[in-house]
Write an enzyme that holds these catalytic residues in place. Structure first.
Site, PDB file in Angstrom:
ATOM      1  N   THR A 140       6.180   0.571   2.443  1.00  0.00           N
ATOM      2  CA  THR A 140       7.168   1.434   3.096  1.00  0.00           C
ATOM      3  C   THR A 140       6.395   2.213   4.147  1.00  0.00           C
ATOM      4  O   THR A 140       5.701   3.180   3.841  1.00  0.00           O
ATOM      5  CB  THR A 140       7.842   2.373   2.085  1.00  0.00           C
ATOM      6  OG1 THR A 140       8.475   1.595   1.063  1.00  0.00           O
ATOM      7  CG2 THR A 140       8.902   3.230   2.774  1.00  0.00           C
TER       8      THR A 140
ATOM      9  N   LEU B 237       0.828  -1.201   0.000  1.00  0.00           N
ATOM     10  CA  LEU B 237       0.000   0.000   0.000  1.00  0.00           C
ATOM     11  C   LEU B 237       0.869   1.261   0.000  1.00  0.00           C
ATOM     12  O   LEU B 237       2.070   1.199   0.289  1.00  0.00           O
ATOM     13  CB  LEU B 237      -0.928  -0.021   1.217  1.00  0.00           C
ATOM     14  CG  LEU B 237      -1.877  -1.240   1.264  1.00  0.00           C
ATOM     15  CD1 LEU B 237      -2.543  -1.363   2.623  1.00  0.00           C
ATOM     16  CD2 LEU B 237      -2.933  -1.129   0.152  1.00  0.00           C
ATOM     17  N   PRO B 238       0.285   2.420  -0.308  1.00  0.00           N
ATOM     18  CA  PRO B 238       1.097   3.640  -0.418  1.00  0.00           C
ATOM     19  C   PRO B 238       1.771   4.083   0.871  1.00  0.00           C
ATOM     20  O   PRO B 238       2.851   4.675   0.832  1.00  0.00           O
ATOM     21  CB  PRO B 238       0.085   4.684  -0.894  1.00  0.00           C
ATOM     22  CG  PRO B 238      -0.972   3.902  -1.592  1.00  0.00           C
ATOM     23  CD  PRO B 238      -1.085   2.612  -0.819  1.00  0.00           C
TER      24      PRO B 238
ATOM     25  N   LYS C 221      14.405  -0.363   5.259  1.00  0.00           N
ATOM     26  CA  LYS C 221      13.849   0.243   4.049  1.00  0.00           C
ATOM     27  C   LYS C 221      13.898   1.768   4.131  1.00  0.00           C
ATOM     28  O   LYS C 221      14.200   2.444   3.136  1.00  0.00           O
ATOM     29  CB  LYS C 221      12.407  -0.243   3.858  1.00  0.00           C
ATOM     30  CG  LYS C 221      11.650   0.442   2.718  1.00  0.00           C
ATOM     31  CD  LYS C 221      12.279   0.225   1.355  1.00  0.00           C
ATOM     32  CE  LYS C 221      11.359   0.791   0.268  1.00  0.00           C
ATOM     33  NZ  LYS C 221      11.958   0.695  -1.079  1.00  0.00           N
TER      34      LYS C 221
ATOM     35  N   LYS D 290       7.243  11.617   1.819  1.00  0.00           N
ATOM     36  CA  LYS D 290       6.651  10.781   2.873  1.00  0.00           C
ATOM     37  C   LYS D 290       7.680   9.837   3.462  1.00  0.00           C
ATOM     38  O   LYS D 290       7.767   9.670   4.679  1.00  0.00           O
ATOM     39  CB  LYS D 290       5.464  10.009   2.281  1.00  0.00           C
ATOM     40  CG  LYS D 290       4.735   9.079   3.234  1.00  0.00           C
ATOM     41  CD  LYS D 290       5.201   7.634   3.129  1.00  0.00           C
ATOM     42  CE  LYS D 290       4.944   7.010   1.776  1.00  0.00           C
ATOM     43  NZ  LYS D 290       5.397   5.598   1.717  1.00  0.00           N
TER      44      LYS D 290
END
Length: 306
Positions: free
Chosen positions: A95, A64-65, A170, A238
Site C-alpha cells: 500500500t 512492504l510496510p 487501494k 499512513k
C-alpha cells in the site's frame, strides 16, 4: 516461473507460500530470516540479500510496510532495479504512495523492466485462502506475463488501468474503511451516551446493514481489544495520509477524509500507534467526556483490516 518475494510479514508470508505451492521456483528475502521458516521448510530458497533474491528472477514481488521501505529496497545498496534481469517484471503489492509508484515505474521503464502496482485487499485470511483482491495498474503485457503469479494468491485479479491506478484504488478502499471506522465510533459514543446499550446497538446495525463492515469488528472494539495482532493504527494513519496526498496530486478535495485523519493523528500523538486501528475510539471518548461501556466478546471475529 522464477519468482522472488521480498517482505514476508502477515500478508507477504502467506502470499509467498501460495506462490510456491502453485509450482513456481521461489526465492525469498526479509530483514528477519525467522519469518521465512515455514517457506524454507516448504522448499523455498532463502536469499541473504536483495541482490541475491532478485538474481535470475522473472517476476519480483514486494510486500512492504510503505513507501520508505520500498524506496530502500529499490534504491538502496544492492537495490532491486539494479539487479533485475532485462525483461523481468517488478510487482509492488505494498500500500504505497502515488509519487513513489510513479518514481519506481519510471526507473523500471528506463532500465527496460516491467512494473505493476498491485496492492491487495482481504487481510491475512484472504492471503492464506488465495482469495485476495488484487488491484493492478500497469501495461496489459506486463500483467499478462505476471498473472500466473498473482493468481496463486488473488481471485480476482483486476486490471484497473495505467500505472498508479492500482495504488489509487487501494487507497480509496482503505480511505473508505478507515474514515468510516471513525464515523462508526462517533455513532457508538453518541448512542451509548444517550443510554443505549452498545451491544443492542450493534445487533440493530447488523440487522439494518448500514454499517456491516464495522459491525463485524465492533465486538472487538467494545471489548476494548486494542492490543495484539491486527491492522495497526500507525499503518492506518499512513494509508489515510497517502490518500490525502493522492488527492492533492490529482486535485481532488478530501475534506471529510482530512477530518477523520485528525483522529488518527491525535491517537499517534498519544502513543497508540502499535494498537489496532479502532483504538481511535478512545480519542472520541475523551472529546465527549464519556467512555462506552465495555462489552465482553462472545464469539470470534476475524477481520484484521481493509
Amino acid at each position: 516461473m522464477r519468482v522472488a518475494f521480498i517482505g514476508l510479514g502477515n500478508m507477504g508470508g502467506p502470499m509467498a507460500l501460495r506462490i510456491h505451492r502453485a509450482g513456481h521456483e521461489l526465492a525469498v528475502h526479509d530483514q528477519r530470516r525467522d519469518v521465512a521458516a515455514a517457506l524454507e521448510q516448504a522448499g523455498a530458497r532463502w536469499a541473504g540479500s536483495v541482490a541475491e533474491v532478485v538474481d535470475g528472477a522473472e517476476v519480483i514481488c514486494l510486500s512492504l510496510p510503505g513507501p520508505r521501505q520500498v524506496d530502500a529496497v529499490v534504491n538502496g545498496v544492492g537495490g532491486v532495479v539494479a539487479h533485475m534481469k532485462p525483461g523481468a517484471v517488478l510487482v509492488d503489492h505494498t500500500t504505497n504512495g502515488l509519487d513513489t509508484v510513479y518514481q519506481v515505474a519510471h526507473q523500471c521503464a528506463e532500465a527496460g523492466l516491467g512494473f505493476l502496482d498491485a496492492p491487495v485487499s482481504g487481510g491475512s485470511a484472504g492471503a492464506n485462502a488465495g482469495t485476495l483482491v488484487a488491484m493492478v495498474g500497469g501495461s496489459s503485457n506486463d500483467l499478462r506475463f505476471a498473472r500466473p503469479v498473482l493468481e496463486a494468491f488473488a481471485d480476482p485479479v483486476l486490471h484497473l488501468g495505467a500505472v498508479g491506478t492500482g495504488t489509487v484504488a487501494k487507497l480509496v478502499n482503505n480511505q473508505l474503511y478507515l474514515c468510516g471506522e471513525v464515523l462508526f465510533q462517533e455513532g457508538v459514543v453518541l448512542a451509548s451516551k444517550a443510554g443505549i446499550d452498545p451491544s443492542v446497538l450493534l445487533a440493530m446495525l447488523e440487522r439494518t446493514g448500514v454499517a456491516a463492515t464495522h459491525v463485524r469488528t465492533g465486538p472487538r472494539m467494545l471489548a476494548r481489544e486494542f492490543e495484539g495482532d491486527g491492522f495497526a493504527l500507525a499503518l492506518a494513519e499512513k494509508d489515510i495520509a497517502m490518500a490525502l496526498a493522492a488527492g492533492r496530486e490529482l486535485d481532488v478535495p478530501l475534506s471529510t477524509t482530512g477530518a477523520a485523519h485528525q483522529r488518527f493523528v491525535e491517537a499517534l500523538a498519544a502513543g497508540m500507534g502499535a494498537q489496532r486501528s479502532f483504538a481511535t475510539l478512545t480519542m472520541i471518548e475523551r472529546a465527549a467526556g464519556f467512555e462506552v461501556p465495555m462489552v465482553a466478546r462472545r464469539r470470534e471475529e476475524t477481520p484484521d483490516g481493509p
